[in-house]
Write a protein that holds these residues in place. Structure first.
Motif: not given
Length: 135
Positions: A25-32, A15-22, A37-48
């Motif tokens: 004004n960066y596009s960002g993708l964070a995946v852990a 959530k902090r990563f996505v907030s910082e990207c916004h 592969e069952k408990k993935s956490q994903i954060g995306i800060s970008t449009n399509y």
């Protein structure tokens, strides 16, 4: 730390990563993701469109690091996603998929390519036929 505490900490980090990207004004993708592969956490800060360019850049960087073609990686990814659309319970690698399922997946991918090509041709035809003097 318990698994729930780890998960909560990871969720907060993303959530902090996505907030910082916004904010920047960066596009960002964070995946852990753990190995299962069952408990993935994903954060995306970008449009399509930005997400497409971001993923394209990631695939190109993977090509630089691995020496494996980014087109091959993208194709593999498209087929893998199509296989999951056909059967979400599949978890084996694409190399272990039978030819019948792989053919269904390739037809799905091909149909999306055909749709995009048709849209592009239609747009080109509209632009070509546009004559402001005649309008």
């Amino acid at each position: 730390m318990s698994e729930n505490e780890n998960r909560a900490e990871l969720e907060e980090f993303i959530k902090r990563f996505v907030s910082e990207c916004h904010q920047k004004n960066y596009s960002g993708l964070a995946v852990a993701m753990p190995a299962d592969e069952k408990k993935s956490q994903i954060g995306i800060s970008t449009n399509y469109i930005d997400a497409v360019y971001l993923l394209r850049t990631v695939l190109h960087k993977l090509q630089e690091v691995t020496g494996i073609s980014s087109i091959l990686l993208a194709t593999h990814l498209a087929l893998s996603i199509a296989i999951l659309d056909i059967d979400a319970s599949r978890d084996e690698p694409i190399e272990k998929i039978d030819s019948a399922l792989l053919e269904k997946a390739s037809n799905i991918v091909r149909s999306y390519i055909d749709i995009q090509l048709a849209k592009t041709r239609l747009e080109e035809a509209r632009n070509f036929n546009y004559n402001p003097i005649l309008q």
